[in-house]
Design an enzyme around this catalytic site. Sequence first.
Site, PDB file in Angstrom:
ATOM      1  N   LYS A   1       0.816  -1.222   0.000  1.00 31.62           N
ATOM      2  CA  LYS A   1       0.000   0.000   0.000  1.00 31.62           C
ATOM      3  C   LYS A   1       0.849   1.271   0.000  1.00 31.62           C
ATOM      4  O   LYS A   1       0.441   2.302  -0.537  1.00 31.62           O
ATOM      5  CB  LYS A   1      -0.928   0.009   1.212  1.00 31.62           C
ATOM      6  CG  LYS A   1      -1.976  -1.087   1.182  1.00 31.62           C
ATOM      7  CD  LYS A   1      -3.012  -0.830   0.119  1.00 31.62           C
ATOM      8  CE  LYS A   1      -4.139  -1.858   0.129  1.00 31.62           C
ATOM      9  NZ  LYS A   1      -5.043  -1.708  -1.012  1.00 31.62           N
TER      10      LYS A   1
ATOM     11  N   GLU B   1      -9.823   5.502   3.316  1.00 30.87           N
ATOM     12  CA  GLU B   1     -10.610   4.409   3.861  1.00 30.87           C
ATOM     13  C   GLU B   1      -9.644   3.268   4.122  1.00 30.87           C
ATOM     14  O   GLU B   1      -8.572   3.216   3.532  1.00 30.87           O
ATOM     15  CB  GLU B   1     -11.660   3.972   2.849  1.00 30.87           C
ATOM     16  CG  GLU B   1     -11.140   3.015   1.754  1.00 30.87           C
ATOM     17  CD  GLU B   1     -10.106   3.632   0.819  1.00 30.87           C
ATOM     18  OE1 GLU B   1     -10.093   4.875   0.698  1.00 30.87           O
ATOM     19  OE2 GLU B   1      -9.303   2.883   0.227  1.00 30.87           O
TER      20      GLU B   1
ATOM     21  N   SER C   1       1.912  -9.710  -0.771  1.00 28.86           N
ATOM     22  CA  SER C   1       1.615  -8.281  -0.709  1.00 28.86           C
ATOM     23  C   SER C   1       1.683  -7.668   0.681  1.00 28.86           C
ATOM     24  O   SER C   1       1.791  -6.453   0.817  1.00 28.86           O
ATOM     25  CB  SER C   1       0.225  -8.025  -1.318  1.00 28.86           C
ATOM     26  OG  SER C   1      -0.741  -8.797  -0.629  1.00 28.86           O
TER      27      SER C   1
END
Lengths: 409, 284
Positions: free
Chosen positions: A95, A117, A390
Site C-alpha cells: 500500500k 478508507e 503483498s
Amino acid sequence: MPRAAQQTLPDARGHFGPYGGRFVPETLVAPLEELERAYRRARADRGFAQTLNHLLADFAGRPTPLYFAERLTRYLGGARVYLKREDLLHTGAHKINNCLGQGLLAARLGKRRLIAETGAGQHGVATAAVAAHLGLKCTVYMGEEDMARQRLNVVRIEMLGAEVIPVVSGSRTLKDAINEAMRDWVTNVESSHYLLGSVCGAHPYPMMVRDFQSVIGREARAQILRAEKRLPDLLLACVGGGSNAIGLFREFLGEAAVKMLGVEAGGRGSALGEHAARLGLRSRRNGARPGVLHGTYTYVLQDKHGQISTTHSVSAGLDYPAVGPEHAFLRDAGRVVYTAVGDEEALAAARLLAEQEGIIPALEPAHALAELVKRAPKMRRNQVIIVNLSGRGDKDMDILSRHLPTGMA
Amino acid sequence: MRKRRGKKKAIRKRSLLLRAKSNGLRAAFRRGKRRGPALVAYVTAGDPSLKFTEKLVLRMAEAGADVVELGVPFSDPIADGPVIQRASERALKAGTTLPGVLKLAERLRRKSAVPLVLFSYYNPVLQMGVERFAARAAAAGVSGVLITDLTPEEAGEFVRTLRRHKLDTVFLAAPTSSNGRLRSIARLSRGFVYLIARRGVTGAPTEVGGEIKGLVKRLRRSTRLPVAVGFGISRPQQVAALDGLVDGVVVGSALVQCCEQTGHGPAALEAAAELVRTLKEARR
C-alpha cells in the site's frame, strides 16, 4: 493482447472497454478532473519521479527482494516458487507505493489533509505514515467490524498522528468506509485529498493507483530475468480491489507466455453474502454482475434489484463487493483468470508458509498462497511461479492464533 | 392473459392522460412560482413503508408541494447525510424495490396531479435496464428522473432512452462545476436544473449567501430552464432569502427527519404537511 493496446488503457474518460468511467455526484467531478490533470503533469515531470523514487527507496525500502522459496518449492514438488516480498516494505504491505505517489500529488495540489478508507488497516497505516512524513493532517475511515479484527493497525494509525473514525453503517466493513470517506471528501474538497487505496473508484483512481503500483512488476521482471534468465510461467496475486495484483501483472500483460491468476476471497460459501468473489466464482446464485459502485462500472456483488450485497471473508482486505474495472476488463478479455479460495484454505496456507519458510503472510496474500498450493505441484520443475506476497501477517495474529491447531495457541 | 394485457393498456392510457393534465415540470414551476419559489418535496420511498409514503405524498401535495421527488432507496447512498441514510435503511429493510416505487408512482398518479420526479442512484436503474425502466416510469406517469451519480459524460444512452419515452432528465449542477460543465448540464437537462447549494452531502444546514447568488447567476447564463436549489434547505428564512433568485427550492432531509421524529404515523403526516405549508408561505 498486444502490449501497445494494453498500454493505451484506459481511454480519455477512464474506460477499460465497457468498464470504469466516472459515476459520481457532480460536486466531485471538478476535484477528480483537477486530480487527473495534476497526475498527468506529474507523470511527465522528472522532478516528481525523482522525489518519488527517493522516497520509495529510502522511506519505504524498495526494491523489495524476489525471494526463491526453496523449501516450499521442494515441499510442493513442482514449479519453482518465487515470492515478491512486498511484505518487507515500511508499514508492512504494498500500500505504501501508492500512498507515497498520491501523497506527493496532494502536496503539489496544496491540500492540507488526507482522507483514506481502510479495510485491513494497511492502507490506513500507510496513509498515516505518508501524512506524517509530509506534515499533512490525516483522517482514516474504518468499519467497526474491521477495527475489531485489525485492532493492532488501529493503534498504529493513531500512533502516527492520524484520526480513525469508526464507521457503523451497513456491513461496517470496507464498502461502508469508502462511503464515509467519499462523503467527507465531497464536503471538504477544497482542503482535502481523498487518497483511495486501490484500483477502484472513479477515473483517474484505477489508472493512477495502477501506475503507482506497477513498480512491483517492473522490479519483479528484472529480478526474475536475473535469477532465472527467463520470464515466469505464472503470476499469482490476491484480488480485493486489485491493486497488488495489477501492480505485479501490468509489466507482463504483453507477454503472451506469462499466465496470470487473480485469487479472490471465497469466504465460507458460494451463496450471495458468504464470499467476495466477483470474478472467480462461476455460480448462478453468487450475485456478481456488472453495475456501478463507488464511481465505477465493474463487476459488483448485488441482489436482483441492484442493492449492493454484504460480503464475507476472513481477510478484511478482500472483503469488498466490487473489483477494480481493469480486472473486469482483463477477465472478459481472457487475459487474466480469476478464481476464489475459501477462509480455511487461506488460513492453512498462511501456516504452511510460516512453517516452511519462516515468513508469516497477511491473510490477503495467504489466499494467493492457497492457490499456489494447488497449482505448483501440477507444473513442471523447470517452470517458474511468482507470488505477490503483498503484506505481512503481524496484523492478523489475533485471527491466526484462534485458528492454530489445538495445543499451539 | 389477454384480460391482463387489456388492463395494462388501460392503465397506460389513463396515466398518459393524467400526465398530459399535469403539464410537466416546467409548468409546475411556473404555477408554483406565482407566490415565492416553487416547493419541491423529497421523500425516500418506502420509509418506513410504501403505504406511508403514498399518504405522505398526497398530504404534501394538498399542503402546496408543487413537485414531489420520490427517492429510490439504495444500499450505498454516498451523496446523502445521516437522515436520508437512515431513511434508506428503513425503506430497504421494509423490502422496497425500484419496481415497488414505480407501482407507487402509478397509484399516486391516479390520485393526484402533482408532478413526480424519480430520484435514484444509478445501479438500481441499470439493473432493471434503462429501456425497461424508462418504459415503466413513463407508463406510471412519472414526469422526470434524476440520477445522483450520473454525470453528463456517462449519460448519453440514458438521456436518449428517456427522451424517447418523453421523460424529463434532471441533472445536478454543483458549486464546483465549471462554466463549461454548467453548459453541458443545462444542455442535457429537461424540466428543471437541480442546483446543489454547497459542497457536502444532503441534510447539513446551508447558509444562503453570496456563493449561491453567484452560482445561480453563472447557471442562468447557460439555461432558461427553471432552477431549483437543494441540499440543507429546511427553514422559512432560507426560502425567503432565495425568493426572487431561484424558481424552486428542494426540501428533503427536513421532511424525512420530521416524519422520523414524529413516528411515521398520522402525527407525522400532519407535521410534514405543516412544514410544507410554512415553507410555501415563506417569501421575502
